[in-house]
Design a protein around this motif. Structure first.
Motif, PDB file in Angstrom:
ATOM      1  N   LEU A 218       0.817  -1.222   0.000  1.00 44.23           N
ATOM      2  CA  LEU A 218       0.000   0.000   0.000  1.00 44.23           C
ATOM      3  C   LEU A 218       0.848   1.267   0.000  1.00 44.23           C
ATOM      4  N   TRP A 219       2.161   1.141  -0.081  1.00 40.49           N
ATOM      5  CA  TRP A 219       3.020   2.298   0.135  1.00 40.49           C
ATOM      6  C   TRP A 219       2.844   3.394  -0.917  1.00 40.49           C
ATOM      7  N   SER A 220       2.434   3.030  -2.122  1.00 42.45           N
ATOM      8  CA  SER A 220       2.258   4.067  -3.153  1.00 42.45           C
ATOM      9  C   SER A 220       1.211   5.089  -2.733  1.00 42.45           C
ATOM     10  N   PHE A 221       0.283   4.714  -1.854  1.00 43.21           N
ATOM     11  CA  PHE A 221      -0.739   5.645  -1.378  1.00 43.21           C
ATOM     12  C   PHE A 221      -0.236   6.483  -0.201  1.00 43.21           C
ATOM     13  N   ASN A 222       1.000   6.239   0.207  1.00 42.42           N
ATOM     14  CA  ASN A 222       1.623   7.044   1.263  1.00 42.42           C
ATOM     15  C   ASN A 222       2.628   8.035   0.693  1.00 42.42           C
ATOM     16  N   GLU A 223       2.650   8.207  -0.600  1.00 44.57           N
ATOM     17  CA  GLU A 223       3.613   9.115  -1.206  1.00 44.57           C
ATOM     18  C   GLU A 223       3.046  10.534  -1.265  1.00 44.57           C
ATOM     19  N   GLU A 224       3.944  11.489  -1.085  1.00 44.20           N
ATOM     20  CA  GLU A 224       3.544  12.895  -1.040  1.00 44.20           C
ATOM     21  C   GLU A 224       2.903  13.341  -2.337  1.00 44.20           C
ATOM     22  N   VAL A 225       3.399  12.846  -3.479  1.00 38.85           N
ATOM     23  CA  VAL A 225       2.870  13.270  -4.768  1.00 38.85           C
ATOM     24  C   VAL A 225       1.405  12.894  -4.906  1.00 38.85           C
ATOM     25  N   VAL A 226       1.010  11.756  -4.327  1.00 37.78           N
ATOM     26  CA  VAL A 226      -0.394  11.334  -4.395  1.00 37.78           C
ATOM     27  C   VAL A 226      -1.266  12.252  -3.535  1.00 37.78           C
ATOM     28  N   ALA A 227      -0.801  12.565  -2.317  1.00 35.79           N
ATOM     29  CA  ALA A 227      -1.573  13.436  -1.430  1.00 35.79           C
ATOM     30  C   ALA A 227      -1.795  14.803  -2.067  1.00 35.79           C
ATOM     31  N   ARG A 228      -0.759  15.349  -2.676  1.00 37.25           N
ATOM     32  CA  ARG A 228      -0.909  16.681  -3.284  1.00 37.25           C
ATOM     33  C   ARG A 228      -1.797  16.614  -4.538  1.00 37.25           C
ATOM     34  N   ALA A 229      -1.723  15.517  -5.262  1.00 36.53           N
ATOM     35  CA  ALA A 229      -2.583  15.373  -6.444  1.00 36.53           C
ATOM     36  C   ALA A 229      -4.054  15.272  -6.039  1.00 36.53           C
ATOM     37  N   ILE A 230      -4.324  14.639  -4.911  1.00 34.22           N
ATOM     38  CA  ILE A 230      -5.708  14.542  -4.422  1.00 34.22           C
ATOM     39  C   ILE A 230      -6.258  15.931  -4.108  1.00 34.22           C
ATOM     40  N   ARG A 231      -5.446  16.747  -3.437  1.00 35.89           N
ATOM     41  CA  ARG A 231      -5.919  18.085  -3.088  1.00 35.89           C
ATOM     42  C   ARG A 231      -5.996  18.990  -4.310  1.00 35.89           C
ATOM     43  N   ALA A 232      -5.190  18.713  -5.339  1.00 36.60           N
ATOM     44  CA  ALA A 232      -5.228  19.523  -6.560  1.00 36.60           C
ATOM     45  C   ALA A 232      -6.368  19.107  -7.477  1.00 36.60           C
ATOM     46  N   CYS A 233      -6.943  17.942  -7.238  1.00 30.15           N
ATOM     47  CA  CYS A 233      -8.041  17.464  -8.082  1.00 30.15           C
ATOM     48  C   CYS A 233      -9.227  18.425  -7.970  1.00 30.15           C
ATOM     49  N   PRO A 234      -9.840  18.832  -9.076  1.00 26.79           N
ATOM     50  CA  PRO A 234     -10.897  19.845  -9.019  1.00 26.79           C
ATOM     51  C   PRO A 234     -12.239  19.332  -8.515  1.00 26.79           C
ATOM     52  N   VAL A 235     -12.385  18.020  -8.326  1.00 27.14           N
ATOM     53  CA  VAL A 235     -13.657  17.465  -7.844  1.00 27.14           C
ATOM     54  C   VAL A 235     -13.376  16.654  -6.594  1.00 27.14           C
ATOM     55  N   PRO A 236     -14.392  16.397  -5.765  1.00 31.18           N
ATOM     56  CA  PRO A 236     -14.179  15.627  -4.535  1.00 31.18           C
ATOM     57  C   PRO A 236     -13.640  14.224  -4.820  1.00 31.18           C
ATOM     58  N   VAL A 237     -12.821  13.729  -3.879  1.00 31.99           N
ATOM     59  CA  VAL A 237     -12.176  12.423  -4.023  1.00 31.99           C
ATOM     60  C   VAL A 237     -12.508  11.579  -2.785  1.00 31.99           C
ATOM     61  N   ILE A 238     -13.003  10.360  -3.041  1.00 34.84           N
ATOM     62  CA  ILE A 238     -13.182   9.361  -1.978  1.00 34.84           C
ATOM     63  C   ILE A 238     -12.075   8.325  -2.131  1.00 34.84           C
ATOM     64  N   VAL A 239     -11.354   8.058  -1.038  1.00 32.32           N
ATOM     65  CA  VAL A 239     -10.268   7.081  -1.055  1.00 32.32           C
ATOM     66  C   VAL A 239     -10.717   5.855  -0.264  1.00 32.32           C
TER      67      VAL A 239
END
Length: 454
Positions: A218-239
């Motif tokens: 599951l480590w790929s979901f702990n990467e900083e680039v993923v967290a910032r991409a989620i917040r940059a996404c223009p629509v709501p995100v459910i993980v």
């Protein structure tokens, strides 16, 4: 530890030797983490665990008591590379050197966990996890995007849940690796595709999901680039990543965290599922209401049909009623005329018998009026004379009338009337009231009343 200088006896027993060795090991070594591979793993009926921890050059026996084994977050098995937090001890009956294990974790997990905590703290301090920036999940999303691996079982679970709860909801798959080297970059790129879409073509909600696995999986979901991409996404995100007990950085950055991929699909379709249930309930309520209305209408129709009368019969009945009413009206009018005639004759006789003599009454009224006028005139004259006498008395008693004859009234500075020279002192200011006006004066000399009589 300072060496014990207590001299040992020349000869000691094996029991004493093992006890001293155990005490020395337990006091010399603090609890520490030991890395190695599990072998010879045994779980006793009592719940205690026994195994050997080895590496390429050595091995050591290990004991994990039941109370601590119940709190493990990993399931130990032979061949597993682990890190054991343990205290060094010795099993006295056999003289075996061993480790008393307090907890276990998979090898390398400690470093990953520390990296997880460091990144979580960093992003949290930046406000990336702040509740104020979380976006509301649309109740009825018009379209949905799923970011996961096409081969993932999580995708099948999501599609099954959506087909059951919201079959008409359009779903677009944005395929991406969710495990392995570079997976985090691919996930961030998939989220970036949504940002690059024209606003009208964007989905209203994004699901970022994958099934369970180890921390490394599951480590790929702990990467900083993923967290910032989620917040940059223009629509709501459910993980929805892993199982209910799994938490990743993506979970904290998401607008909503789901315990599992299926739970993510249920959250996305909650409005539709609720609406379907609501519609089914309303259908039942509507059917019952329509049935009640029809039953009521049928009963009303039955009652009205019993009251129906043929028009010919109704006209004949109305004619009879009209004739009876006309007869009663004529009889009532005739009787009422007779009563009025009798009453009028009686009143006429009484009026004729009681007719007054107006001429005599008129003269008596005039005499009475003259008498009233005469008496009122006398009474007014008497009152005027009385009023004049009272006015004269008031003028006589008026102190200002005395002033008009040359007298005056003296008052001290308090406004009190002076009746005796002893009431003032030389140099005191007094006020003298004359018939017209007042005079302020200063006392220069005082002569007592006794001196005046002399």
């Amino acid at each position: 530890m300072e060496p014990d200088d207590t001299p040992l006896p020349s000869t000691i027993s094996v029991t004493e030797l093992n006890r001293l060795a155990r005490e020395t090991l337990e006091t010399r070594f603090p609890p520490l983490w030991v890395r190695g591979e599990i072998s010879n793993f045994t779980r006793a009926p009592s719940g205690h665990m026994y195994f050997t921890l080895k590496d390429a050059g050595a091995q050591v026996r290990c004991t994990l008591w039941r109370t601590r084994a119940q709190r493990l977050t990993v399931t130990p098995r032979a061949g597993m590379q682990v890190e054991a937090r343990a205290t060094v001890s010795l099993y006295e009956p056999r003289g075996d050197y061993q480790l008393n294990v307090e907890s276990l974790r998979e090898a390398g997990r400690g470093n990953l966990h520390e990296a997880f905590l460091r990144l979580k703290t960093k992003l949290d301090n930046e406000g990336l996890f702040s509740p104020e920036i979380k976006r509301a999940i649309p109740r009825y999303p018009a379209s949905l995007a799923v970011i996961t691996s096409p081969q993932a079982a999580a995708l099948r679970d999501i599609m099954a849940a959506l087909a059951r709860r919201a079959p008409n909801l359009p779903v677009e798959l944005l395929p991406t690796p969710v495990q392995g080297e570079g997976a985090g970059t691919h996930i961030a790129a998939a989220l970036g595709q949504i940002l690059a879409m024209p606003e009208a073509a964007r989905p209203e909600l994004v699901l970022l999901v994958r099934g369970g696995g180890s921390l490394e999986d599951l480590w790929s979901f702990n990467e900083e680039v993923v967290a910032r991409a989620i917040r940059a996404c223009p629509v709501p995100v459910i993980v929805g990543v892993g199982h209910e007990t799994d938490f990743t950085i993506a979970d904290f950055a998401a607008d909503c965290r789901a315990a599992t991929p299926t739970a993510a699909a249920e959250l996305a379709s909650a409005g539709y599922a609720e609406a379907a249930g609501r519609l089914a309930h309303l259908e039942i309520v509507l059917r019952r209401a329509m049935r009640r209305q029809l039953d009521t209408a049928h009963q009303r129709l039955d009652r009205q049909s019993l009251r129906l009368i043929h028009p010919r019969d109704r006209v004949a009945r109305s004619r009879k009623e009209l004739a009876a009413q006309a007869l009663r009206l004529r009889q009532a009018l005739t009787q009422r005329m007779r009563q009025h005639t009798t009453t009028l004759a009686f009143v006429e006789r009484r009026l004729r018998n009681q007719k007054p003599e107006l001429s005599g009454l008129q003269k008596q009224l005039e005499r009475t009026g003259d008498a009233i006028v005469t008496r009122m005139s006398r009474h007014l004259s008497s009152r005027r004379e009385r009023l004049s006498a009272l006015a004269a008395s008031l003028d006589h008693l008026n102190p200002e009338a005395v002033l008009s004859r040359g007298y005056s009234i003296a008052r001290d500075h308090h406004g009190r009337i002076l009746r005796d020279a002893a009431q003032v002192t030389a140099g005191e200011n007094i006020r003298v009231q004359l018939h017209q006006g007042e005079i302020d004066a200063t006392v220069s000399d005082i002569r007592a009343a006794t001196q005046k009589r002399e």
